[in-house]
Scaffold this motif. Sequence first.
Motif, PDB file in Angstrom:
ATOM      1  N   ALA A   1      -4.504  -1.704  -2.122  1.00 25.81           N
ATOM      2  CA  ALA A   1      -3.092  -1.522  -3.115  1.00 25.81           C
ATOM      3  C   ALA A   1      -3.363  -1.559  -4.290  1.00 25.81           C
ATOM      4  O   ALA A   1      -3.227  -0.878  -5.011  1.00 25.81           O
ATOM      5  N   VAL A   9       0.772  -1.221  -0.094  1.00 23.85           N
ATOM      6  CA  VAL A   9       0.048  -0.082   0.198  1.00 23.85           C
ATOM      7  C   VAL A   9       0.830   1.400   0.064  1.00 23.85           C
ATOM      8  O   VAL A   9       0.463   2.261  -0.754  1.00 23.85           O
ATOM      9  N   PRO A  51       1.473  -2.865  -6.442  1.00 25.27           N
ATOM     10  CA  PRO A  51       0.588  -3.339  -5.391  1.00 25.27           C
ATOM     11  C   PRO A  51       0.844  -4.708  -4.822  1.00 25.27           C
ATOM     12  O   PRO A  51      -0.027  -5.046  -3.992  1.00 25.27           O
TER      13      PRO A  51
END
Length: 313
Positions: A135, A80, A236
């Motif tokens: 994310a 994140v 991510p």
Amino acid sequence: MNTIANFLKTPYRAGAIRLSIGTLFVLVVASVILLPEFLAPENLSNLLAQSTVLVISALGQTFVILTGGLDVSVGSIISVTTTIMTLDMPEVVRVVLCIAVAIAFGLANGYGVARLNVHPIIMTLATMGIGQGLALIILPIPGGKVPDWLSASVAGSVGPVPNSLLWLIAATVVAAWMLYRRPFGLYLFASGGNDFNARMNGVPVERTVIKAYILSALFACAAGMFLAGRLASGDPKGGATFGIESVTAAALGGVHLAGGIGSILGTVAGAAILGIVNNVMNLANVSAFLQSVVKGLLLLALVVSQRRKTIGL
């Protein structure tokens, strides 16, 4: 409180740190002998950069493990953080947002474990899923651009000293200060060693556990910023492996997974061991799938071998 303080003066609270350092030494010597390319400047630079993320995340994980818990959400917080640093907003806002998100995750984990009595693995698995989803919402695929100053702070150097080493040293100093120079460190060992006795001696166990998870998340945030700077972009899924690897690194460093025993130096040594193992397997062209098997077996062996009587209790 005096009873707890006296207990913590014994050398056993540091865990099997001598074994960890000895293992690290033997591993380095073996790597140099068996793989001449291990000492290549490019490889050493790559090893240091790869290990820095692991060391920082493992240091944060150590605080949680000392309380008798585990934080498997570390990897998603790292992911994140890398994605937030690519957002189209003022750079200061990105940094503040990363810190705020990390604190929110840590607070949620700590409150769930300490106040709601949710099992640490279940609680952090839930937040891991939330973090991974967040994310992917922010950045579905790897890409974007992080601030130039962040990339420079990771890739550059101060004289002959690589910046990645400075990140590692800074994280280690902060962790050591928290553990050995603040009452919080005493409370951590006491809470993980025997939470009932700790409460009887006036230790704020619940508050200590919550703080441990917040610190773990903040260290994961720092690791995520380092990773974002190294990649010069967001990913991510960039932190996916660090949830388990941070636990393995701490355990390799003699941090007892039942809580109450461990050290900062041991965690750094354990992270270095795991980093070298990863590096050697890459140099030996071991497949990524087999590497996962090896690291899984390593963690299993550590869990099975960690008996209190073998490390001083």
